[in-house]
Design an enzyme around this catalytic site. Structure first.
Site, PDB file in Angstrom:
ATOM      1  N   SER A   1       6.296 -27.682 -14.746  1.00 19.39           N
ATOM      2  CA  SER A   1       6.749 -29.007 -15.158  1.00 19.39           C
ATOM      3  C   SER A   1       5.542 -29.928 -15.064  1.00 19.39           C
ATOM      4  O   SER A   1       4.580 -29.621 -14.345  1.00 19.39           O
ATOM      5  CB  SER A   1       7.846 -29.505 -14.205  1.00 19.39           C
ATOM      6  OG  SER A   1       8.069 -30.901 -14.353  1.00 19.39           O
TER       7      SER A   1
ATOM      8  N   TYR B   1      12.120 -30.665  -5.876  1.00 20.64           N
ATOM      9  CA  TYR B   1      11.659 -30.175  -7.181  1.00 20.64           C
ATOM     10  C   TYR B   1      10.141 -30.252  -7.279  1.00 20.64           C
ATOM     11  O   TYR B   1       9.476 -29.285  -7.664  1.00 20.64           O
ATOM     12  CB  TYR B   1      12.312 -31.007  -8.281  1.00 20.64           C
ATOM     13  CG  TYR B   1      12.008 -30.537  -9.690  1.00 20.64           C
ATOM     14  CD1 TYR B   1      12.697 -29.462 -10.236  1.00 20.64           C
ATOM     15  CD2 TYR B   1      11.065 -31.182 -10.476  1.00 20.64           C
ATOM     16  CE1 TYR B   1      12.444 -29.025 -11.529  1.00 20.64           C
ATOM     17  CE2 TYR B   1      10.794 -30.755 -11.766  1.00 20.64           C
ATOM     18  CZ  TYR B   1      11.493 -29.682 -12.292  1.00 20.64           C
ATOM     19  OH  TYR B   1      11.232 -29.258 -13.564  1.00 20.64           O
TER      20      TYR B   1
END
Length: 269
Positions: A147, A160
C-alpha cells in the site's frame, strides 16, 4: 548464482484473487500464459468466477480457501496449490485487510487480526512459495501488494500501517536472501484503487473526482495488475527489492496528500 534472465514462468498463485486487485492480477497472468492458483477467504463465489475467467483464456485454474489469520495452517493451502499446478513460478501476496481504528482506541484482538492477516500469515505463505521455487531450481518472481501506507502513515490505520511497513521490509530482505536462487522479490504499493475494499466495486474510476491525487481519480485494479504482471515476467529480470507505487502520484504530494482534499486550489502557486 542462478540467472534471473532465463526465467520462463508457467504457473502462478495469487492470494485474495476472488475480487479487486487479486482478480485483475490473476486474469492478467492468465493472459500472459500462466496457469493460476486462486485463493479466497469469504467469497468462494467470487473466486470461482475468477477461475472461470482464467479458464476462458485457455489456462488452468485451481481454487483453494486461504485464511491468513490461521497462521500455523495457512502455508498448507500454498503447498496444495503448488502440487496441483505442478509448480509455483510466480507468487503474488495480495490477501489483506484494514481496521480503521486509531492507535489510542486499538484493542489487542483487532491489532492481532490485522497483523496476522497482513504480515504473519503472509510470512508463512511467502516462505512456503519461496521454498518451492528454491527446490524447483529455475528461479521465480515474488510480488507483495502492500500500500502507499507501506511508505506513509495514515491517521486511524496504526495496525494497517505497521503491517504494511513490515511486509515491505520483509520483501526487501527476501530480495537479498533469495537472489542467489534467481528469485526476485518486489512490492507494489497501490494508492486508492476502485475495489470492494474501498467500497467502489461498481464505480468507474475514470469518472470519479479526486482532487488530492495528481491524476485526479482513483486507480483501476487492472492498472495495478499490469505492474504486477511486469514484475512477474522475464522482462523484470534486473528488478528486485523495490517498491513500485501505483498511486496516481499521490505520494509525491507529501503533506498535501489525502482524501480530505475537496478542491483543486493546490494546483495553483
Amino acid at each position: 548464482m542462478e540467472d534471473t534472465t532465463s526465467f520462463q514462468p508457467a504457473t502462478a498463485i495469487v492470494t485474495g484473487s476472488d475480487s479487486g486487485i487479486g482478480r485483475a492480477t490473476a486474469v492478467a497472468l492468465a493472459k500472459a500464459g500462466l496457469d493460476v492458483g486462486v485463493t479466497w477467504h469469504t467469497d468462494q463465489q467470487g473466486a470461482e468466477a475468477t477461475a472461470e475467467e482464467i479458464r476462458s483464456l485457455g489456462r488452468k485454474a485451481v481454487v483453494r480457501r486461504l485464511d491468513t489469520t490461521e497462521v500455523r495452517e495457512a502455508a498448507a493451502a500454498i503447498d496444495e496449490l503448488a502440487k496441483e499446478l505442478g509448480s509455483v513460478d510466480v507468487y503474488v501476496n495480495n490477501a489483506g485487510t484494514g481496521d480503521g481504528t486509531k492507535f489510542i482506541d486499538l484493542d489487542l484482538d483487532t491489532w492481532m487480526q490485522t497483523l496476522n492477516t497482513n504480515l504473519n500469515g503472509a510470512f508463512v505463505c511467502l516462505q512456503a512459495a519461496a521454498r518451492h521455487m528454491v527446490k524447483q531450481g529455475r528461479g521465480g518472481r515474488i510480488v507483495a501488494v502492500t500500500s502507499v501506507h507501506e511508505l506513509q502513515p495514515r491517521v486511524g490505520a496504526a495496525a494497517y500501517d505497521a503491517s504494511k511497513h513490515g511486509l515491505g521490509g520483509l520483501i526487501k530482505t527476501m530480495a537479498l536472501e533469495l537472489a542467489e536462487h534467481g528469485i526476485t522479490a518486489n512490492n507494489v504499493a497501490p494508492g486508492e484503487i476502485a475495489t470492494p475494499m474501498t467500497g467502489q466495486t461498481d464505480e468507474d474510476p475514470t469518472q470519479a473526482d479526486r482532487p488530492g491525487v495528481p491524476l485526479g481519480r482513483p486507480g483501476d485494479a487492472r492498472e495495478v495488475a499490469a505492474v504486477i504482471a511486469f514484475l512477474a515476467s522475464p522482462a523484470s529480470s534486473y528488478v528486485t527489492g523495490a517498491t513500485w507505487a501505483v498511486d496516481g502520484g499521490m505520494l509525491q504530494m507529501g503533506p498535501q496528500a489525502g482524501s480530505h482534499i475537496t478542491g483543486h486550489d493546490w494546483r495553483s502557486v
